[in-house]
Scaffold this motif. Structure first.
Motif, PDB file in Angstrom:
ATOM      1  N   ARG A  26      29.970  -5.632  32.041  1.00  0.00           N
ATOM      2  CA  ARG A  26      31.180  -6.277  32.545  1.00  0.00           C
ATOM      3  C   ARG A  26      31.953  -5.402  33.536  1.00  0.00           C
ATOM      4  O   ARG A  26      32.320  -5.853  34.610  1.00  0.00           O
ATOM      5  N   ASP A  27      32.206  -4.144  33.175  1.00  0.00           N
ATOM      6  CA  ASP A  27      32.982  -3.267  34.061  1.00  0.00           C
ATOM      7  C   ASP A  27      32.287  -3.077  35.406  1.00  0.00           C
ATOM      8  O   ASP A  27      32.944  -3.100  36.454  1.00  0.00           O
ATOM      9  N   ALA A  28      30.978  -2.898  35.389  1.00  0.00           N
ATOM     10  CA  ALA A  28      30.228  -2.730  36.642  1.00  0.00           C
ATOM     11  C   ALA A  28      30.286  -4.002  37.477  1.00  0.00           C
ATOM     12  O   ALA A  28      30.428  -3.939  38.705  1.00  0.00           O
ATOM     13  N   LEU A  29      30.193  -5.155  36.819  1.00  0.00           N
ATOM     14  CA  LEU A  29      30.290  -6.428  37.541  1.00  0.00           C
ATOM     15  C   LEU A  29      31.652  -6.569  38.202  1.00  0.00           C
ATOM     16  O   LEU A  29      31.750  -6.939  39.375  1.00  0.00           O
ATOM     17  N   MET A  30      32.700  -6.264  37.464  1.00  0.00           N
ATOM     18  CA  MET A  30      34.058  -6.395  38.010  1.00  0.00           C
ATOM     19  C   MET A  30      34.271  -5.444  39.184  1.00  0.00           C
ATOM     20  O   MET A  30      34.872  -5.807  40.191  1.00  0.00           O
ATOM     21  N   GLN A  31      33.750  -4.235  39.062  1.00  0.00           N
ATOM     22  CA  GLN A  31      33.858  -3.271  40.165  1.00  0.00           C
ATOM     23  C   GLN A  31      33.097  -3.773  41.394  1.00  0.00           C
ATOM     24  O   GLN A  31      33.591  -3.695  42.520  1.00  0.00           O
ATOM     25  N   ALA A  32      31.896  -4.300  41.172  1.00  0.00           N
ATOM     26  CA  ALA A  32      31.093  -4.830  42.283  1.00  0.00           C
ATOM     27  C   ALA A  32      31.805  -6.011  42.934  1.00  0.00           C
ATOM     28  O   ALA A  32      31.819  -6.135  44.166  1.00  0.00           O
TER      29      ALA A  32
END
Length: 98
Positions: A26-32
């Protein structure tokens, strides 16, 4: 018990998209998504590109170019390290044989 991957909602250029994403990602998706949104806004604001699809293609081309450049630099760096290691081994062999 369900085997479906949970989904997250991301907003890019004021449009909401639903994306399958595990909680760990989730965190990586939001950052992307934030990065993509910022890049697309920059192209829309500073460029002569009109239309969501064209903006997306321009950003995708830029990202692809950056990725390929990084991969080439990494390959060159790894090749240099391999050459350096081989040279050191050759020197050690030469010393051992003398």
């Amino acid at each position: 018990m369900s085997n479906t991957t949970p989904t997250e909602f991301v907003k890019i250029l004021d449009k909401e998209y639903q994306v399958a994403c595990t909680p760990e990602e989730r965190d990586a998706l939001m950052q992307a998504a934030r990065n993509l949104d910022a890049r697309m806004r920059d192209v829309r604001t500073n460029g002569n590109v009109i239309g969501l699809e064209r903006i997306a293609v321009m950003v995708a081309l830029n990202l692809s170019h950056e990725l390929l450049s990084l991969q080439r630099r990494q390959s060159a760096a790894e090749a240099g390290l391999d050459d350096e290691l081989l040279n050191r081994l050759a020197e050690k062999l030469d010393k051992a044989l003398k």
